[in-house]
Design a protein around this motif. Structure first.
Motif, short mmCIF file in Angstrom:
data_model
loop_
_atom_site.label_atom_id
_atom_site.label_comp_id
_atom_site.label_asym_id
_atom_site.label_seq_id
_atom_site.Cartn_x
_atom_site.Cartn_y
_atom_site.Cartn_z
N GLU A 16 0.79 -1.21 -0.06
CA GLU A 16 0.12 -0.01 -0.12
C GLU A 16 0.74 1.19 -0.10
O GLU A 16 0.50 2.04 -0.77
N VAL A 17 1.88 1.16 0.80
CA VAL A 17 2.71 2.55 0.83
C VAL A 17 3.47 2.59 -0.57
O VAL A 17 3.54 3.75 -0.93
N ASP A 19 2.21 1.93 -3.29
CA ASP A 19 1.12 2.41 -4.26
C ASP A 19 0.94 4.02 -3.80
O ASP A 19 0.78 4.72 -4.94
N ASN A 20 1.09 4.36 -2.68
CA ASN A 20 0.95 5.78 -2.27
C ASN A 20 2.04 6.56 -2.96
O ASN A 20 1.87 7.71 -3.49
N GLY A 23 1.66 7.06 -6.53
CA GLY A 23 0.71 7.94 -6.77
C GLY A 23 1.29 9.54 -6.66
O GLY A 23 0.95 10.38 -7.41
N LEU A 24 2.09 9.77 -5.58
CA LEU A 24 2.64 10.97 -5.35
C LEU A 24 3.50 11.11 -6.36
O LEU A 24 3.67 12.40 -6.99
N ASP A 27 1.65 12.84 -9.37
CA ASP A 27 0.57 13.87 -9.04
C ASP A 27 1.49 15.08 -9.36
O ASP A 27 1.96 15.86 -8.29
N LYS A 233 8.08 10.56 -2.06
CA LYS A 233 7.62 10.47 -0.94
C LYS A 233 7.75 11.52 0.00
O LYS A 233 6.83 12.01 0.80
#
Length: 248
Positions: A16-17, A19-20, A23-24, A27, A233
């Motif tokens: 999950e991290v 994936d985060n 995504g960052l 963006d 991150k």
């Protein structure tokens, strides 16, 4: 049944991290806002407002957290840092090594001011800190650092003179000491992303700074790659594109 159903909770969280972070990294609007935020903090000398265990560290908290993660993962025997200033980063890295249970920080500066040296040497973390006074690109200093790094798992941090030529010479001198899987971190690459003329009293500017030196070094040395996940991150960093991981 999906493969994720067989994952441990730890592996699922790590996924999950990841994936985060992905995504960052994608963006663009958020990244632009982060750069704008950083620019607006500069007149307030934001990075000067933090200390570690009593010593000014002159770093953004996001980079401090990123370095903590890297140190825990790498578990270095030696951290070589060019640029000492007040000694806060030396103390920070030494305290992390103290928690890890091994290692030494070797700081290099062309001018270690007596009051800073006294404070560093009197600090509880002093037993894990050594210092060399002299130019980081002086052949004698380079040779001494190489001697101390021999046979040790080494991580390198470059944070002294931020001109292109100086940083490129530092990279050629010290990056080869970096162990495979470890990092050579080049701070203040952000100068390339700031408006030109922001530092009129300094020998660096857009087109002449740590990021241009990193680009030149990575182009000539395939042993290193930029860890883009650190940029994604942290979002706010004075070292974008400056976290170099040795891959071979």
């Amino acid at each position: 049944m999906s493969s994720k159903a067989h994952e441990t909770p730890e592996a699922r969280f790590a996924s999950e991290v990841a994936d985060n972070i992905r995504g960052l990294g994608q963006d663009q609007e958020l990244q632009a806002l982060s750069r704008e935020w950083l620019l607006k903090t500069l007149p307030h000398r934001y990075s000067y407002n933090f200390s570690w265990m009593g010593r000014p560290i002159i770093q953004y908290p996001q980079d401090m957290v990123a370095m903590q993660e890297i140190l825990w993962r790498v578990q270095p025997d030696l951290i070589v840092e060019t640029g000492i200033a007040h000694g806060g980063s030396l103390v920070y890295y030494a305290s992390l090594l103290e928690l890890i249970g091994k290692g030494e920080v070797l700081g290099i500066d062309i001018d270690i001011r007596p009051h800073n040296r006294a404070a560093i040497e009197a600090h509880p973390m002093a037993r894990r800190i050594a210092m060399l006074e002299g130019s980081s690109i002086d052949p004698g200093i380079v040779a001494e650092v190489g001697r101390r790094a021999a046979g040790r798992r080494t991580l390198v941090v470059l944070d002294s003179n931020h001109s292109h030529d100086h940083v490129l010479q530092e990279l050629r001198a010290y990056a080869p000491l970096t162990s495979v899987g470890s990092y050579c971190v080049v701070f203040d690459t952000v100068v390339e992303d700031l408006p030109a003329g922001l530092y009129p009293d300094r020998p660096w500017d857009v087109g002449n700074n740590p990021k241009t030196a990193v680009a030149a070094y990575v182009a000539e040395n395939p042993d290193f790659e930029v860890d883009q996940d650190v940029d994604a991150k942290t979002l706010i960093s004075v070292a974008p594109g400056g976290y170099l991981r040795r891959v071979r």
